[in-house]
Write a protein that holds these residues in place. Structure first.
Motif, PDB file in Angstrom:
ATOM      1  N   THR A 121      35.616  29.257  33.608  1.00 57.27           N
ATOM      2  CA  THR A 121      36.299  30.324  32.864  1.00 57.27           C
ATOM      3  C   THR A 121      37.565  30.768  33.585  1.00 57.27           C
ATOM      4  OG1 THR A 121      34.031  31.086  32.607  1.00 57.27           O
ATOM      5  CG2 THR A 121      35.685  32.339  31.475  1.00 57.27           C
ATOM      6  N   ALA A 122      37.489  30.803  34.926  1.00 54.11           N
ATOM      7  CA  ALA A 122      38.650  31.229  35.720  1.00 54.11           C
ATOM      8  C   ALA A 122      39.813  30.256  35.537  1.00 54.11           C
ATOM      9  CB  ALA A 122      38.271  31.334  37.196  1.00 54.11           C
ATOM     10  N   GLU A 169      39.053  38.569  33.929  1.00 56.52           N
ATOM     11  CA  GLU A 169      37.805  39.014  34.559  1.00 56.52           C
ATOM     12  C   GLU A 169      37.194  37.907  35.410  1.00 56.52           C
ATOM     13  OE1 GLU A 169      38.535  39.358  31.411  1.00 56.52           O
ATOM     14  OE2 GLU A 169      38.426  41.499  30.914  1.00 56.52           O
ATOM     15  N   ALA A 170      37.267  36.662  34.890  1.00 53.05           N
ATOM     16  CA  ALA A 170      36.700  35.522  35.616  1.00 53.05           C
ATOM     17  C   ALA A 170      37.489  35.232  36.891  1.00 53.05           C
ATOM     18  CB  ALA A 170      36.676  34.289  34.716  1.00 53.05           C
ATOM     19  N   GLN A 227      34.061  44.664  51.529  1.00 50.90           N
ATOM     20  CA  GLN A 227      34.293  45.986  50.940  1.00 50.90           C
ATOM     21  C   GLN A 227      35.012  45.827  49.597  1.00 50.90           C
ATOM     22  OE1 GLN A 227      33.220  48.970  52.136  1.00 50.90           O
ATOM     23  NE2 GLN A 227      32.168  47.789  53.719  1.00 50.90           N
ATOM     24  N   PRO A 228      34.397  46.258  48.484  1.00 55.49           N
ATOM     25  CA  PRO A 228      35.078  46.170  47.185  1.00 55.49           C
ATOM     26  C   PRO A 228      36.379  46.972  47.194  1.00 55.49           C
ATOM     27  CG  PRO A 228      32.767  46.775  46.920  1.00 55.49           C
ATOM     28  CD  PRO A 228      33.074  46.873  48.377  1.00 55.49           C
ATOM     29  N   LYS A 229      37.418  46.430  46.531  1.00 55.88           N
ATOM     30  CA  LYS A 229      38.734  47.092  46.531  1.00 55.88           C
ATOM     31  C   LYS A 229      38.844  48.168  45.458  1.00 55.88           C
ATOM     32  CE  LYS A 229      41.266  42.987  48.183  1.00 55.88           C
ATOM     33  NZ  LYS A 229      40.360  41.873  47.866  1.00 55.88           N
ATOM     34  N   ASN A 230      38.015  48.063  44.426  1.00 47.67           N
ATOM     35  CA  ASN A 230      38.092  49.014  43.313  1.00 47.67           C
ATOM     36  C   ASN A 230      36.737  49.081  42.610  1.00 47.67           C
ATOM     37  OD1 ASN A 230      37.988  46.667  41.612  1.00 47.67           O
ATOM     38  ND2 ASN A 230      40.188  46.402  41.975  1.00 47.67           N
ATOM     39  N   GLN A 231      36.666  49.906  41.564  1.00 44.62           N
ATOM     40  CA  GLN A 231      35.401  50.104  40.852  1.00 44.62           C
ATOM     41  C   GLN A 231      34.920  48.825  40.179  1.00 44.62           C
ATOM     42  OE1 GLN A 231      33.511  52.926  41.123  1.00 44.62           O
ATOM     43  NE2 GLN A 231      31.937  51.682  40.118  1.00 44.62           N
ATOM     44  N   ASP A 232      35.880  48.028  39.652  1.00 50.39           N
ATOM     45  CA  ASP A 232      35.500  46.759  39.003  1.00 50.39           C
ATOM     46  C   ASP A 232      34.771  45.847  39.980  1.00 50.39           C
ATOM     47  OD1 ASP A 232      36.603  47.576  36.652  1.00 50.39           O
ATOM     48  OD2 ASP A 232      38.468  46.425  36.848  1.00 50.39           O
TER      49      ASP A 232
END
Length: 364
Positions: A148-149, A155-156, A180-185
């Motif tokens: 998909t990417a 998103e993919a 560490q995630p960079k954002n909420q997504d």
């Protein structure tokens, strides 16, 4: 929300579980004694509850609880199904946090699965098995998302990059919680992966009775090893804790603790640490019928807190009447708090604080 007790066979997991839950899980001197995970609902020791009981004199008192799961011992090769590996790893996956028990005592009468006492090696054995299982999960997910990417779906592409980052960390022999995630997504994606090594961890050093108050050389080795992990280390003489739980009266238990140089059973500190590890906190309701500690997530709003009592309270929430615990104790009663103007009325946006004493107004 539940915390799972993990470790190699014969490190004291089932004995610790028995101390915490008073559920008598089988405890024996050989590996794979615990095959089905035992689940115990454990009361959270909280001196604030006792203080409110003194002030209100209710008919009954109900403490907060936390679920503890005793998971059978992992061995090398568990990620490939060795021992009862797949089943054990599945049980860990279902937990929200990990209590990792490490053997930090010498005793020739208790078999060590690897022949010698070495908590650093033992920790690495468990870590590697969990990391390998996560690597397998990540690689399977990458296979699916790469197609998909390549098509350029946003998103993919984001998911693919995050998975590659996690894969690189795991291949370095580190746990996925390092990423560490960079954002909420990315935070939401990380949660959706359900990786074992993203779960918060608490290390329990199981020591001999003489080391219960001060620790020993093994404990120092563990502390040095985990200092970059942002993880708590608790020292516990699990065999001694088992002896304490057998004593009949509070006075006997206190005398035993004083002889060891301890203020309270180590199990109490462990339960509170597990509660905190799960990002849980407590608010209270206090009336003549009942004083009760209610468990909520850190960051929950007043309506969410009300919903723990009953879903109708959340649906029909109007407002919350809130007294800070310290104010309740300082003034001695709800009536006196009101007279002093310290009772607050809060709305739907209010973030509940640990220790708040609350009443809810709602309309069904």
């Amino acid at each position: 929300m539940k915390a799972g007790i993990v470790g190699l066979p014969n490190v004291g997991k089932s004995t610790l579980f028995n101390c915490l839950s008073n559920a008598k899980a089988q405890s024996a001197n050989f590996p794979f004694c615990t095959i089905e995970p035992n689940v115990g609902v454990v009361n959270v020791p909280d001196p604030r509850l006792q203080k409110l009981e003194e002030l209100v004199n209710p008919e009954r008192v109900v403490p907060a609880t936390v679920e503890i799961v005793d998971i059978a011992g992992l061995v090398k090769g568990a990620s490939k199904g060795e021992g009862l590996g797949n089943q054990f790893l599945g049980n860990i996956r279902e937990c929200n946090a990990i209590i990792h028990v490490l053997r930090c005592f010498d005793n020739d009468n208790i078999v060590h699965v690897d022949g010698s006492v070495n908590p650093i090696r033992d920790k690495e054995t468990i870590d590697i098995e969990l990391q390998l299982k996560d690597l397998e999960t990540v690689e399977k997910r990458l296979e699916k998302v790469k197609r998909t990417a390549k098509a350029g779906i946003k998103e993919a592409v984001v998911e693919d990059a995050l998975l590659e980052n996690i894969k690189a960390v795991l291949l370095q022999g580190k746990s996925a919680r390092v990423v560490q995630p960079k954002n909420q997504d990315e935070t939401d994606l990380m949660e959706s992966f359900q990786l074992i090594t993203t779960k918060p961890v608490l290390y329990v050093c199981n020591v001999d009775e003489g080391s219960a108050a001060t620790g020993n050389k093994y404990v120092e080795q563990v502390r040095e090893l985990v200092k970059e992990e942002d993880a708590e280390v608790i020292v516990l003489a699990v065999g001694t804790e088992a002896d304490i739980t057998e004593l009949e009266t509070y006075e006997e238990r206190q005398m035993f603790l004083e002889d060891l140089g301890l203020k309270e059973p180590g199990a109490s500190a462990l339960i509170r640490a597990a509660y905190k590890l799960l990002k849980l906190q407590t608010y209270f309701t206090a009336g003549v019928k009942e004083v009760r500690a209610w468990t909520i997530q850190v960051g929950d709003t007043a309506p969410q807190a009300a919903g723990v009592i009953h879903t109708d309270f959340e649906k029909g929430f109007i407002r919350a009447e809130v007294i800070a615990y310290d104010d309740y104790v300082a003034f001695g009663s709800e009536a006196k708090v009101k007279e002093a103007g310290k009772l607050r009325v809060e709305g739907k946006e209010y973030i509940v604080k640990d220790g708040d004493v609350m009443h809810f107004r709602f309309n069904v």
